[in-house]
Write an enzyme that holds these catalytic residues in place. Structure first.
Site, PDB file in Angstrom:
ATOM      1  N   LYS A   1     -18.420  -5.392  21.067  1.00 49.77           N
ATOM      2  CA  LYS A   1     -19.851  -5.482  21.356  1.00 49.77           C
ATOM      3  C   LYS A   1     -20.580  -6.413  20.370  1.00 49.77           C
ATOM      4  O   LYS A   1     -21.375  -7.254  20.777  1.00 49.77           O
ATOM      5  CB  LYS A   1     -20.453  -4.084  21.253  1.00 49.77           C
TER       6      LYS A   1
ATOM      7  N   ASP B   1     -23.739  -7.406  28.147  1.00 47.95           N
ATOM      8  CA  ASP B   1     -22.410  -7.919  28.486  1.00 47.95           C
ATOM      9  C   ASP B   1     -22.435  -8.836  29.706  1.00 47.95           C
ATOM     10  O   ASP B   1     -21.953  -9.973  29.667  1.00 47.95           O
ATOM     11  CB  ASP B   1     -21.426  -6.776  28.751  1.00 47.95           C
TER      12      ASP B   1
ATOM     13  N   GLU C   1      -5.030  -1.692   9.069  1.00 46.23           N
ATOM     14  CA  GLU C   1      -6.276  -2.005   9.791  1.00 46.23           C
ATOM     15  C   GLU C   1      -7.378  -0.984   9.556  1.00 46.23           C
ATOM     16  O   GLU C   1      -8.527  -1.224   9.897  1.00 46.23           O
ATOM     17  CB  GLU C   1      -5.999  -2.156  11.299  1.00 46.23           C
TER      18      GLU C   1
ATOM     19  N   HIS D   1      -1.082   1.993   8.011  1.00 45.27           N
ATOM     20  CA  HIS D   1      -2.037   1.262   8.858  1.00 45.27           C
ATOM     21  C   HIS D   1      -2.954   0.379   8.008  1.00 45.27           C
ATOM     22  O   HIS D   1      -3.936   0.874   7.451  1.00 45.27           O
ATOM     23  CB  HIS D   1      -2.887   2.259   9.659  1.00 45.27           C
TER      24      HIS D   1
ATOM     25  N   GLY E   1       1.564   2.859  18.149  1.00 47.42           N
ATOM     26  CA  GLY E   1       1.631   3.467  19.484  1.00 47.42           C
ATOM     27  C   GLY E   1       2.171   4.862  19.341  1.00 47.42           C
ATOM     28  O   GLY E   1       2.732   5.211  18.294  1.00 47.42           O
TER      29      GLY E   1
ATOM     30  N   CYS F   1       3.229   0.453  11.921  1.00 45.65           N
ATOM     31  CA  CYS F   1       3.542   1.811  12.354  1.00 45.65           C
ATOM     32  C   CYS F   1       4.630   1.806  13.428  1.00 45.65           C
ATOM     33  O   CYS F   1       5.767   1.445  13.145  1.00 45.65           O
ATOM     34  CB  CYS F   1       2.258   2.523  12.800  1.00 45.65           C
ATOM     35  N   TYR F   2       4.287   2.157  14.675  1.00 46.83           N
ATOM     36  CA  TYR F   2       5.306   2.065  15.729  1.00 46.83           C
ATOM     37  C   TYR F   2       5.862   0.642  15.789  1.00 46.83           C
ATOM     38  O   TYR F   2       7.066   0.433  15.999  1.00 46.83           O
ATOM     39  CB  TYR F   2       4.694   2.455  17.083  1.00 46.83           C
TER      40      TYR F   2
END
Ligand code: XMP
Length: 509
Positions: A366, A226, A170, A168, A54, A81-82
């Site tokens: 998606k 969707d 990710e 990070h 964040g 991280c944050y």
């Protein structure tokens, strides 16, 4: 089913965490830090919690912080991280601006022996983006990794199963990021990795069958993947208690209204009402040029039309929508910045007739929605349809929307799509035309013309959060340009958009 909670503290690519965990066949759910209490977390039976990154500093007055009790639920935590700094802060550690200034980009990580870094080489590349750093780890925590600029790049308390990483894991730039996340999920949390899309479907259908029992639901069907997937999923759960309303707002592509009607009416046995509301939308949009104002007007008008239908059908319990995760994050829900108000999220008016809103796909990306669509047996051409935004051509006619401009755009857009369909493989993930609010001089048959500029846009992406402009062969672009200028009156110039996202967005407005 094993579930991991991704507790969101703001930031734009936090969704990647959930995605990486799901790719390892463990279901991950994203919740905002202030929307779930420690008790709710305990009752929900999560096997582990990930605190996301964040933009804040943990010491800021406005810094997003969860309840400290989250650390004593007996559920393993991984802070990123944050989230790493917050974990350290909540557990009594010390955080301060990094002595060497902010660290940004790829750097070498030196990892110590630990469950979190199992099968990770002692030295590897990680990706950093931070200004603050943990200076002193909390009591009971060991430093598990460091970089040249960050002495406390990872911490861990094996007894309480609390871990934090400054880098990070990710992002793909972190060489062993997946391994670190999987070590947490499998070795620390003990997840089995047996989650499949089928499980999502079964759980969702069972959940809605139970929670919507005895209620009538109205769903806004746009014809896109969707809302179509949301419709078929809910139909499986509640059958005829679901009515789909397809609003033709006059901002659809060429032939689209009829396609949607033909596809849904009868095909899936779903109740469908088509409302022709072109005039109402265009009247409300007259003179409006600001993109966010357009989105707001269209979003509100949609809900009002649904409401009228709901009243007529005596069905005002629940409004269902096909909102998916990128819509939620990009509309600035929670603490991330508003990029644009996707009409089905940010555009919802505060006062609504419906007593509640249901969004069965709001945690999915998606590609995951498409996988669900295939599992549900939707036709391939529908599942793989390129997305079309709820506000439709309203955000592709730049400036004021008029019927004349819409008609020009519809033709140009159809030509561009026809040119690529069948001629390019793979097709871009999204390709369309935009009518700019710029006129320019041209010459046709020795006479001066002064027509609109059409921009062609085609992007390659897998999640629409980031996208690159597609390298379409020049001869196809030329074919499209020739046909558009020859066949559509009112256009004197065709340009191709070569901007990626970021810095641009996919749609122009
Ligand atoms: P942007 O323009 O935000 O688009 O980069 C990302 C993807 O989202 C689609 N989009 C929308 N979809 N309602 C939707 O349902 C909206 O208001 C909306 N705005 C953009 C866009 O077409 C692209 O696929």
């Amino acid at each position: 089913m094993d579930k991991i909670l991704v507790l969101n503290f703001g930031g734009q690519y936090d969704q990647l965490i959930a995605r990486r965990i799901r790719a390892a066949h463990v279901y991950a759910e994203i919740r905002n830090y202030n929307k779930i209490t420690p008790d709710e977390i305990r009752v929900a039976g999560y096997r582990g919690i990930v605190f996301t990154g964040g933009p804040n500093s943990v010491y800021d007055d406005t810094a997003p912080r969860c309840d400290k009790r989250v650390l004593s639920l007996g559920i393993p935590v991984l802070g990123i991280c944050y989230g790493h700094q917050l974990l350290a802060f909540l557990a009594g550690g010390e955080i301060a601006p990094a002595e060497t200034g902010s660290e940004y980009g790829k750097t070498t990580l030196r990892a110590e022996e630990s469950v979190l870094f199992a099968d990770v080489p002692r030295e590897s590349v990680c990706w950093m983006s931070h200004t603050d750093a943990v200076q002193t780890p909390p009591a009971g925590f060991r430093v598990l990794a460091s970089t040249a600029h960050c002495a406390v790049a990872a911490i861990g308390d094996d007894t309480h199963k609390l871990y934090g990483v400054q880098f990070h894991p990710e992002v793909t730039h972190t060489q062993y990021g997946d391994r670190v996340l999987q070590n947490f999920v499998f070795r620390v949390c003990g997840c089995k990795g047996d989650w499949q899309m089928d499980d999502f479907l079964e759980t969702a259908v069972a959940h809605y069958r139970q929670t919507l029992a005895g209620k009538k639901v109205i769903l806004g069907l746009s014809g896109g993947v969707d809302s179509a997937v949301a419709a078929v999923l809910l139909h499986k759960a509640i059958g005829d208690a679901l009515t789909c309303v397809f609003v033709d707002h006059g901002l659809l592509r060429k032939g689209e209204g009829d396609y949607v009607e033909q596809t849904f009416r009868g095909r899936f046995g779903i109740r469908l009402i088509r409302v022709n509301a072109q005039e109402r939308f265009l009247t409300a949009l007259r003179g409006v040029t600001d993109p966010e104002q357009k989105r707001g007007i269209i979003g509100e008008m949609f809900v009002r039309v649904f409401e009228e239908q709901a009243v007529a059908l005596n069905s005002t319990d629940v409004l269902a929508q096909g909102t998916i995760y990128p819509d939620v994050i990009e509309s600035g829900k929670g603490d991330s910045a508003t990029i644009k108000s996707h009409h089905n999220v940010g555009g919802l008016p505060k006062e609504m007739l419906f007593r509640s809103v249901v969004e069965p796909l709001r945690d999915l990306f998606k590609d995951e929605v498409r996988a669900v669509g295939e599992k549900l047996g939707l036709p391939r051409e529908l599942v793989w349809r390129q997305p079309f935004p709820g506000p439709g051509l309203g955000v592709r006619v730049i400036g004021e929307i008029t019927e004349e401009k819409l008609a020009i755009l519809r033709e140009a857009d159809a030509i561009f799509r026809e040119t690529l369909d069948g001629a390019l493989s793979p097709l871009p993930n999204q390709y369309f035309a935009v009518l700019a609010d710029t006129r320019s001089v041209g010459v046709m048959g020795d006479a001066r013309t002064y027509g609109y500029t059409v921009a062609l846009r085609a992007v390659t992406t897998d999640d629409f959060m980031t996208a690159t402009w597609t390298r379409i062969p020049f001869d196809l672009l030329e074919q499209a340009s020739n046909r558009i200028t020859n066949e559509v009156r009112g256009i004197s110039r065709v340009v191709y958009d070569i901007t990626s996202k970021p810095p641009a967005t996919v749609e122009w407005e």
